[in-house]
Write a protein that holds these residues in place. Structure first.
Motif, PDB file in Angstrom:
ATOM      1  N   TRP A 123     -11.321  -6.918   8.114  1.00  9.24           N
ATOM      2  CA  TRP A 123     -10.260  -7.353   7.194  1.00  9.24           C
ATOM      3  C   TRP A 123      -8.898  -7.204   7.846  1.00  9.24           C
ATOM      4  O   TRP A 123      -7.967  -7.938   7.517  1.00  9.24           O
ATOM      5  CB  TRP A 123     -10.305  -6.574   5.898  1.00  9.24           C
ATOM      6  CG  TRP A 123     -11.554  -6.804   5.088  1.00  9.24           C
ATOM      7  CD1 TRP A 123     -12.445  -7.830   5.223  1.00  9.24           C
ATOM      8  CD2 TRP A 123     -12.040  -5.986   4.033  1.00  9.24           C
ATOM      9  NE1 TRP A 123     -13.459  -7.696   4.314  1.00  9.24           N
ATOM     10  CE2 TRP A 123     -13.234  -6.569   3.564  1.00  9.24           C
ATOM     11  CE3 TRP A 123     -11.587  -4.818   3.439  1.00  9.24           C
ATOM     12  CZ2 TRP A 123     -13.983  -6.024   2.534  1.00  9.24           C
ATOM     13  CZ3 TRP A 123     -12.335  -4.274   2.405  1.00  9.24           C
ATOM     14  CH2 TRP A 123     -13.513  -4.882   1.964  1.00  9.24           C
ATOM     15  N   ALA A 136      -8.432   8.051   6.820  1.00 14.45           N
ATOM     16  CA  ALA A 136      -9.730   8.144   6.158  1.00 14.45           C
ATOM     17  C   ALA A 136     -10.268   9.574   6.204  1.00 14.45           C
ATOM     18  O   ALA A 136     -10.741  10.102   5.189  1.00 14.45           O
ATOM     19  CB  ALA A 136     -10.724   7.182   6.798  1.00 14.45           C
ATOM     20  N   LEU A 177       0.838  -1.201   0.000  1.00 12.81           N
ATOM     21  CA  LEU A 177       0.000   0.000   0.000  1.00 12.81           C
ATOM     22  C   LEU A 177       0.874   1.252   0.000  1.00 12.81           C
ATOM     23  O   LEU A 177       0.560   2.234  -0.678  1.00 12.81           O
ATOM     24  CB  LEU A 177      -0.938   0.004   1.209  1.00 12.81           C
ATOM     25  CG  LEU A 177      -2.107  -0.967   1.150  1.00 12.81           C
ATOM     26  CD1 LEU A 177      -2.869  -0.964   2.470  1.00 12.81           C
ATOM     27  CD2 LEU A 177      -3.031  -0.656  -0.007  1.00 12.81           C
ATOM     28  N   VAL A 216     -14.117   0.548   5.685  1.00 19.43           N
ATOM     29  CA  VAL A 216     -14.623  -0.799   5.406  1.00 19.43           C
ATOM     30  C   VAL A 216     -13.661  -1.862   5.941  1.00 19.43           C
ATOM     31  O   VAL A 216     -14.092  -2.866   6.519  1.00 19.43           O
ATOM     32  CB  VAL A 216     -14.890  -0.996   3.901  1.00 19.43           C
ATOM     33  CG1 VAL A 216     -15.161  -2.449   3.558  1.00 19.43           C
ATOM     34  CG2 VAL A 216     -16.062  -0.118   3.461  1.00 19.43           C
ATOM     35  N   ALA A 217     -12.369  -1.640   5.770  1.00 18.91           N
ATOM     36  CA  ALA A 217     -11.377  -2.614   6.258  1.00 18.91           C
ATOM     37  C   ALA A 217     -11.506  -2.821   7.759  1.00 18.91           C
ATOM     38  O   ALA A 217     -11.377  -3.951   8.253  1.00 18.91           O
ATOM     39  CB  ALA A 217      -9.962  -2.159   5.899  1.00 18.91           C
ATOM     40  N   VAL A 262     -13.035   5.387   1.986  1.00 22.02           N
ATOM     41  CA  VAL A 262     -14.072   4.376   2.224  1.00 22.02           C
ATOM     42  C   VAL A 262     -13.433   3.033   2.553  1.00 22.02           C
ATOM     43  O   VAL A 262     -13.861   2.334   3.488  1.00 22.02           O
ATOM     44  CB  VAL A 262     -15.017   4.273   1.011  1.00 22.02           C
ATOM     45  CG1 VAL A 262     -15.936   3.066   1.127  1.00 22.02           C
ATOM     46  CG2 VAL A 262     -15.836   5.552   0.862  1.00 22.02           C
ATOM     47  N   ASP A 263     -12.402   2.664   1.805  1.00 22.77           N
ATOM     48  CA  ASP A 263     -11.733   1.375   2.053  1.00 22.77           C
ATOM     49  C   ASP A 263     -11.141   1.299   3.459  1.00 22.77           C
ATOM     50  O   ASP A 263     -11.141   0.224   4.072  1.00 22.77           O
ATOM     51  CB  ASP A 263     -10.645   1.117   1.019  1.00 22.77           C
ATOM     52  CG  ASP A 263     -11.193   0.601  -0.300  1.00 22.77           C
ATOM     53  OD1 ASP A 263     -12.411   0.305  -0.377  1.00 22.77           O
ATOM     54  OD2 ASP A 263     -10.413   0.484  -1.257  1.00 22.77           O
ATOM     55  N   CYS A 264     -10.624   2.404   3.958  1.00 23.01           N
ATOM     56  CA  CYS A 264     -10.079   2.405   5.321  1.00 23.01           C
ATOM     57  C   CYS A 264     -11.167   2.038   6.329  1.00 23.01           C
ATOM     58  O   CYS A 264     -10.955   1.191   7.208  1.00 23.01           O
ATOM     59  CB  CYS A 264      -9.508   3.787   5.671  1.00 23.01           C
ATOM     60  SG  CYS A 264      -7.935   4.165   4.907  1.00 23.01           S
ATOM     61  N   VAL A 315     -12.224   6.597  -2.626  1.00 22.60           N
ATOM     62  CA  VAL A 315     -12.189   5.139  -2.473  1.00 22.60           C
ATOM     63  C   VAL A 315     -11.240   4.753  -1.339  1.00 22.60           C
ATOM     64  O   VAL A 315     -11.538   3.855  -0.540  1.00 22.60           O
ATOM     65  CB  VAL A 315     -11.808   4.454  -3.801  1.00 22.60           C
ATOM     66  CG1 VAL A 315     -11.467   2.987  -3.596  1.00 22.60           C
ATOM     67  CG2 VAL A 315     -12.941   4.606  -4.812  1.00 22.60           C
ATOM     68  N   TRP A 316     -10.095   5.411  -1.246  1.00 19.89           N
ATOM     69  CA  TRP A 316      -9.145   5.119  -0.162  1.00 19.89           C
ATOM     70  C   TRP A 316      -9.820   5.356   1.188  1.00 19.89           C
ATOM     71  O   TRP A 316      -9.710   4.518   2.095  1.00 19.89           O
ATOM     72  CB  TRP A 316      -7.894   5.988  -0.299  1.00 19.89           C
ATOM     73  CG  TRP A 316      -6.846   5.683   0.731  1.00 19.89           C
ATOM     74  CD1 TRP A 316      -6.779   6.163   2.011  1.00 19.89           C
ATOM     75  CD2 TRP A 316      -5.722   4.818   0.580  1.00 19.89           C
ATOM     76  NE1 TRP A 316      -5.678   5.655   2.659  1.00 19.89           N
ATOM     77  CE2 TRP A 316      -5.008   4.830   1.804  1.00 19.89           C
ATOM     78  CE3 TRP A 316      -5.242   4.042  -0.470  1.00 19.89           C
ATOM     79  CZ2 TRP A 316      -3.854   4.087   1.998  1.00 19.89           C
ATOM     80  CZ3 TRP A 316      -4.077   3.317  -0.261  1.00 19.89           C
ATOM     81  CH2 TRP A 316      -3.405   3.341   0.964  1.00 19.89           C
TER      82      TRP A 316
END
Length: 133
Positions: free
Chosen positions: A96, A111, A49, A90-91, A86-88, A83-84
């Motif tokens: 995850w 985030a 990453l 969501v992870a 949101v992904d933070c 997206v980064w």
């Protein structure tokens, strides 16, 4: 195709975005193994990453220095930032990754920072008039 001449404001935000991505990328790539016990984020995840952030920072920096750019390119940067962010979240929510409390704060701070960057970039872009190519 329409192009824009980025305003000084938009250029500054692009530069801050590029520098913050580069800084975080170097930190994650170079120190991912050392940070793993503190943050609880595995180096096998943080190092790639970090490398991707350095590459993204280079691309944002290249956009920032161009005299004229297509607005779609800036929208793409905004989308990647969104997206980064949101992904933070969501992870963490999906389990995850299972970071330490400091790691959770680290991920959430990213985030928030990136979401704010995306919003400010969008604001700067919408206030920059398009010009014919």
């Amino acid at each position: 195709m329409h192009m824009i001449v980025p305003s000084a404001f938009l250029r500054r935000i692009l530069m801050v975005n590029a520098l913050s991505c580069a800084g975080l990328g170097v930190l994650l790539f170079g120190l991912g193994g050392l940070l793993e016990p503190l943050l609880g984020i595995p180096a096998w995840l943080s190092q790639p990453l970090g490398l991707s952030l350095v590459c993204f920072a280079g691309m944002v920096g290249l956009v920032e220095v161009q005299e004229r750019v297509p607005p779609a390119l800036v929208w793409a940067i905004i989308a990647v930032n969104a997206v980064w962010a949101v992904d933070c979240v969501v992870a963490l929510a999906a389990g995850w990754i299972t970071p330490t409390p400091l790691g959770v704060a680290f991920v959430l701070a990213q985030a928030v920072w990136v979401a704010v960057a995306a919003e400010v970039l969008a604001l700067g872009l919408t206030r920059t008039p398009a010009q014919p190519a």
